[in-house]
Each structure stands twice: as C-alpha cells, then as structure tokens.
Design a protein around this motif. Structure first.
Motif, PDB file in Angstrom:
ATOM      1  N   GLY A   1      14.510  90.808 -22.196  1.00 51.99           N
ATOM      2  CA  GLY A   1      14.986  92.005 -22.877  1.00 51.99           C
ATOM      3  C   GLY A   1      14.838  93.298 -22.113  1.00 51.99           C
ATOM      4  N   PHE A   2      14.320  93.241 -20.882  1.00 53.11           N
ATOM      5  CA  PHE A   2      14.155  94.449 -20.068  1.00 53.11           C
ATOM      6  C   PHE A   2      15.376  94.647 -19.170  1.00 53.11           C
ATOM      7  CE2 PHE A   2       9.964  92.927 -21.206  1.00 53.11           C
ATOM      8  CZ  PHE A   2       9.309  94.079 -21.613  1.00 53.11           C
ATOM      9  N   PHE A   3      15.531  95.851 -18.635  1.00 54.11           N
ATOM     10  CA  PHE A   3      16.663  96.117 -17.757  1.00 54.11           C
ATOM     11  C   PHE A   3      16.499  95.361 -16.442  1.00 54.11           C
ATOM     12  CE2 PHE A   3      17.037 100.150 -20.284  1.00 54.11           C
ATOM     13  CZ  PHE A   3      18.275  99.844 -20.828  1.00 54.11           C
ATOM     14  N   ALA A   4      17.575  94.741 -15.994  1.00 54.15           N
ATOM     15  CA  ALA A   4      17.542  93.959 -14.751  1.00 54.15           C
ATOM     16  C   ALA A   4      17.910  94.850 -13.567  1.00 54.15           C
ATOM     17  CB  ALA A   4      18.517  92.789 -14.849  1.00 54.15           C
ATOM     18  N   THR A   5      17.281  94.576 -12.429  1.00 60.16           N
ATOM     19  CA  THR A   5      17.618  95.265 -11.187  1.00 60.16           C
ATOM     20  C   THR A   5      18.231  94.266 -10.219  1.00 60.16           C
ATOM     21  OG1 THR A   5      15.354  94.934 -10.375  1.00 60.16           O
ATOM     22  CG2 THR A   5      15.835  97.013 -11.473  1.00 60.16           C
ATOM     23  N   VAL A   6      18.866  94.779  -9.187  1.00 57.16           N
ATOM     24  CA  VAL A   6      19.588  93.918  -8.249  1.00 57.16           C
ATOM     25  C   VAL A   6      18.635  92.991  -7.518  1.00 57.16           C
ATOM     26  CG1 VAL A   6      21.015  93.891  -6.167  1.00 57.16           C
ATOM     27  CG2 VAL A   6      21.468  95.563  -7.966  1.00 57.16           C
ATOM     28  N   ASN A   7      17.494  93.534  -7.091  1.00 56.51           N
ATOM     29  CA  ASN A   7      16.500  92.726  -6.378  1.00 56.51           C
ATOM     30  C   ASN A   7      15.107  93.155  -6.823  1.00 56.51           C
ATOM     31  OD1 ASN A   7      14.845  91.333  -4.567  1.00 56.51           O
ATOM     32  ND2 ASN A   7      16.342  91.480  -2.909  1.00 56.51           N
ATOM     33  N   PRO A   8      14.594  92.577  -7.912  1.00 56.72           N
ATOM     34  CA  PRO A   8      13.312  93.041  -8.467  1.00 56.72           C
ATOM     35  C   PRO A   8      12.124  92.861  -7.527  1.00 56.72           C
ATOM     36  CG  PRO A   8      14.037  91.000  -9.519  1.00 56.72           C
ATOM     37  CD  PRO A   8      15.182  91.473  -8.686  1.00 56.72           C
ATOM     38  N   THR A   9      12.255  92.002  -6.529  1.00 59.22           N
ATOM     39  CA  THR A   9      11.130  91.769  -5.619  1.00 59.22           C
ATOM     40  C   THR A   9      10.959  92.910  -4.627  1.00 59.22           C
ATOM     41  OG1 THR A   9      11.492  89.385  -5.786  1.00 59.22           O
ATOM     42  CG2 THR A   9      10.116  90.155  -3.968  1.00 59.22           C
ATOM     43  N   VAL A  10      12.063  93.374  -4.030  1.00 63.56           N
ATOM     44  CA  VAL A  10      11.963  94.407  -2.988  1.00 63.56           C
ATOM     45  C   VAL A  10      12.513  95.760  -3.438  1.00 63.56           C
ATOM     46  CG1 VAL A  10      12.045  92.720  -1.135  1.00 63.56           C
ATOM     47  CG2 VAL A  10      14.179  93.718  -1.969  1.00 63.56           C
ATOM     48  N   ASP A  11      13.284  95.788  -4.522  1.00 60.37           N
ATOM     49  CA  ASP A  11      13.864  97.039  -4.999  1.00 60.37           C
ATOM     50  C   ASP A  11      13.946  97.007  -6.529  1.00 60.37           C
ATOM     51  OD1 ASP A  11      15.179  99.382  -5.440  1.00 60.37           O
ATOM     52  OD2 ASP A  11      17.047  98.818  -4.433  1.00 60.37           O
ATOM     53  N   PRO A  12      12.806  97.217  -7.197  1.00 57.91           N
ATOM     54  CA  PRO A  12      12.773  97.068  -8.659  1.00 57.91           C
ATOM     55  C   PRO A  12      13.271  98.284  -9.433  1.00 57.91           C
ATOM     56  CG  PRO A  12      10.596  97.597  -7.856  1.00 57.91           C
ATOM     57  CD  PRO A  12      11.482  97.529  -6.642  1.00 57.91           C
ATOM     58  N   VAL A  13      14.091  99.140  -8.822  1.00 59.19           N
ATOM     59  CA  VAL A  13      14.597 100.317  -9.533  1.00 59.19           C
ATOM     60  C   VAL A  13      16.120 100.409  -9.532  1.00 59.19           C
ATOM     61  CG1 VAL A  13      12.499 101.651  -9.057  1.00 59.19           C
ATOM     62  CG2 VAL A  13      14.477 101.885  -7.540  1.00 59.19           C
ATOM     63  N   THR A  14      16.787  99.768  -8.581  1.00 56.41           N
ATOM     64  CA  THR A  14      18.235  99.908  -8.439  1.00 56.41           C
ATOM     65  C   THR A  14      18.967  98.872  -9.281  1.00 56.41           C
ATOM     66  OG1 THR A  14      17.950 100.710  -6.169  1.00 56.41           O
ATOM     67  CG2 THR A  14      20.153  99.977  -6.802  1.00 56.41           C
ATOM     68  N   THR A  15      19.863  99.349 -10.138  1.00 61.03           N
ATOM     69  CA  THR A  15      20.635  98.439 -10.992  1.00 61.03           C
ATOM     70  C   THR A  15      21.969  98.098 -10.324  1.00 61.03           C
ATOM     71  OG1 THR A  15      21.887 100.096 -12.239  1.00 61.03           O
ATOM     72  CG2 THR A  15      19.631  99.641 -12.967  1.00 61.03           C
ATOM     73  N   SER A  16      22.735  97.250 -10.970  1.00 67.28           N
ATOM     74  CA  SER A  16      24.032  96.851 -10.430  1.00 67.28           C
ATOM     75  C   SER A  16      25.087  97.939 -10.590  1.00 67.28           C
ATOM     76  CB  SER A  16      24.501  95.561 -11.119  1.00 67.28           C
ATOM     77  OG  SER A  16      24.582  95.750 -12.520  1.00 67.28           O
TER      78      SER A  16
END
Length: 426
Positions: free
Chosen positions: A374-389
């Motif tokens: 239920g949380f917002f997904a990011t493009v690469n949560p391992t190395v960039d947990p802030v940038t969305t698609s």
C-alpha cells in the motif's frame, strides 16, 4: 520548466524537503490537509533512542518553514487535481474555509476561551477535548484558529470577543491554481485501525489504548499534563502491558510488512512510563525485536537491565475486561518456555502497524504506482528510493515505506536534492 516545487503533506519529511528545496532558491508550495503543519511528530513526547524532546526538534523547523521567504504554506488545504503538461504540473488546490480570516487572526486564543462547545480532540487521540474554535496545539504553524462548523452552534460569542474582527462564518472554500516543475509526496502514515483486531477490545474496553494515545498522555502538553492515568477512572496504573505487531505481519489483516519502528518506540514508551510512575510493572509481549539502528540495541538492553521491563516472546490471544474493576485479563503463550501466560493488568497499550495515510487518494490525482503493502512504489527502491515512474515526482518518508524519524528526514533531503536537479534541467 516552472522553477517551483510542490510538497504534498507537511509532517517532518515534508517540512525538511520544503526547507531544503527552498534553500536552493526555488519557490516551494506546501499543501497540508490539517490546519497546522507538523504531522505525527508534533504529537510525540520523546524520540528514540536518545529520548530527546520531539517538540524541541520539530517546532523550530515548523517556525522556519512558516517564515521562509521561498515557502508558501497552504495549510487546511488539499490537492484536488494535478495535470501533467510537458515538464510542468498544473495543480488545483482546494483551500477549505476556516471561517477565520487568516490575514486578521493574531492567534491570541480569546475566541476559544469564550467558546462554550467542547468536542473530542483528534490531536490528543480523543484523550482530551478542544473547543469548536481551536488550534490543534499551542505551537501550531500557522497559528490561525479554525472553526469546526460541524460542532459550532453559531452563538456568536467568538465573533463578539474577537478584537480584530477575524471571524467570518460565511467564508467559502477557495480554489487556487499553481504551476510547478516538481512534486514531492510526503503524506505520512496513520495507525492501523486496532478495532479490526476484535480480540483486543480496542474501542470496547476503556483501558485499551494505542501507542499514539499514550504519547499524548506522556506529553506535558497533552490532555493530562504528562500524568499517565487510566481512561476509565483516572487512576494511576500499577501494571501495564504492551502488545506488539498489532495488525502487522498478519495475513488476516493483509499487512505483511514490519513497521520497523514499533519495537523501539514501545521500548521508549515503557521507559517513560517507568519514569512517570515509579514502581509500575511493565510487560511487553513481542514477536521479534527489531533493534537495527544506531543506539537501538543499547536502548533495548537498558530497558531490560536498568528499568526492569519484562519482555515475553509470544502473541496475546485475547483480552477480557473485568466489568467491576475495568482491569484487563490477557492470555498468551511464552514461545521461549512453552508456558501459558495469564496476566491481569490495569492498562494495555497496542503498538499498531503503520499504514500509509493517503496513497489511494493521491493516486486518483497523481497515478504513482503502489506496492502490495500500500505504499508508493519507486523505480529502484534499493539504490533510489525516492524517484517514481512519473518524471518530476518524488516520494519520501513513511509514504514510501515504514521508517523512523531520522530515516524520514534523510530520505526527504534526498528527494529535495533530486527535485532541485530536476528543476535545474533546461
């Protein structure tokens, strides 16, 4: 590209992101649905593992955000529509009517002193009351009173005593359109609705409360002035039990993830109860201790060795209230010994799962993908947990995943940095 940013949600993560982005020279619009910024951190008494005063950390940041020349606060407002146009976003914001003129109100509080209506106070987790005209807490930013029209009886007392003529009971909602080049979503969390765990009696038994309600009892600015008392009769509890993982790591509730912070904030609260109520007996029923951060293991060991807090590994099966005394009977299995534990306590504190506060609502206007939790997904949560698609849209804080205050602040600063890079692109 428009050289301005939008922050949706003004808890500690949103405030930090706004300050960093504003310090980079950009205009920053901060939209907060509540009448004051500050979020959940404003409700806390102390932070872990250092037991520092929460208000002493968040209040200066709130004041700085309120005074920063590059920050435009839109409190008591909600984002209604977001249109992605090229590299910019056209945003429609609904400013809800306070029925108090924010340009005239001085925050003196005279109106609230004369208001005859008292209603349960959401900020105090319904442990206290507020007037129909109110600020949620004394350090609110902006310090502007709001009339709760649902409970206002329109007696005109507030209007009669207001020396600056700020009361306007005919105020209408206002739509504001802004254009920004980057958006940071920091909508924070709510606690899992513990009423769904019917075996624990939350909402049915007076002396079963949540951890956030206990924070308000512990706080000097709370409804009891920092005195820990039982809600049923106002007596000081002699025996308190904490139940961990309420609603988390549970297939029945659908919340499979761990909130990460519950073990440590429970340990913190248990120590604070010991300090507030000398001689109180405290037991924590847990599934597994998450003490992964700096100083966390030391806090845990200190709780056991210095404060003599009891830790029992095992889930509580259920709670039953004694009708006459309002005491609570717990039953659990000690997994380590295999023994059945039956305990009578004065008060139970539920450490409930952190659930995202507004992901579904935000997704309707800004289609950020959502994870299974239920949380917002990011493009690469391992190395960039802030940038969305979505280009130009970033997330931070518990809106992205459960985390503590330092991690939320760190992620917010990263999001602000990413947003500033994006805004500088030609």
């Amino acid at each position: 590209m428009t050289k301005a940013g939008l922050i949706i949600g003004a808890g500690i993560a949103g405030i930090q992101a706004a300050l960093d982005l504003a310090d980079h020279g950009f205009t920053v619009y901060v939209v907060e649905k509540n009448s004051s910024i500050g979020g959940r951190m404003a409700q806390l008494d102390k932070t872990f593992p250092t037991l520092d005063c929460a208000a002493c950390i968040v209040t200066p940041k709130m004041v700085e955000a309120g005074r920063h020349p590059n920050i435009k606060l839109l409190a008591y407002s909600e984002v209604e529509e977001v249109c992605h146009e090229g590299k910019s976003f056209r945003v429609k914001v609904l400013r809800k009517p306070r029925y108090v003129d924010d340009k005239k109100c001085t925050g003196c509080g005279l109106c609230a002193q004369f208001c005859p209506v008292e209603v349960p106070n959401d900020f105090d987790e319904i442990m206290g009351v507020r007037n129909a005209i109110y600020v949620p807490f004394p350090q609110a930013v902006p310090l502007i009173y709001t009339i709760d029209k649902e409970h206002c009886i329109e007696c005109d007392l507030c209007q009669n005593v207001c020396t600056v003529g700020a009361i306007n009971l005919h105020q209408q909602r206002e739509e504001v359109e802004i254009e920004v080049g980057a958006v940071i979503v920091t909508t924070g969390f709510n606690l899992f609705d513990a009423r769904k765990k019917t075996a624990y009696g939350f909402g049915l038994y007076d002396n079963v409360i949540t951890s956030l309600a206990l924070e308000r009892l512990l706080s000097v600015s709370g409804p009891t002035g920092g005195h820990v008392i039982r809600p049923s009769d106002g007596k000081i509890p002699k025996k308190v039990a904490f139940i961990q993982c309420v609603g988390s790591q549970d297939e029945k509730t659908g919340n499979l993830c761990c909130s990460r912070v519950c073990c440590m904030y429970t340990t913190k609260e248990a120590q604070l109860i010991k300090e507030h109520v000398p001689g109180v007996d405290v037991t924590i029923y847990y599934v597994g201790i998450q003490a992964f951060g700096e100083g966390f293991e030391e806090l845990y060991q200190r709780a056991k060795e210095e404060f003599k807090i009891n830790y029992v590994k095992g889930r509580v099966a259920g709670i039953v209230e004694a009708p006459t005394t309002k005491n609570l009977f717990l039953r659990a299995e000690n997994i380590e010994t295999g023994e059945l534990v039956e305990d009578e306590v004065d008060m139970v504190v539920l450490s409930a799962e952190l659930v995202p506060a507004a992901t579904n609502q935000i997704q309707k206007i800004l289609p950020i993908p959502i994870t299974d939790d239920g949380f917002f997904a990011t493009v690469n949560p391992t190395v960039d947990p802030v940038t969305t698609s979505i280009e130009g849209v970033f997330v931070a804080g518990v809106a992205e995943s459960p985390k503590d205050i330092p991690d939320s602040v760190t992620q917010a600063r990263v999001a602000a940095m990413k947003a500033s890079f994006h805004l500088r692109e030609e």
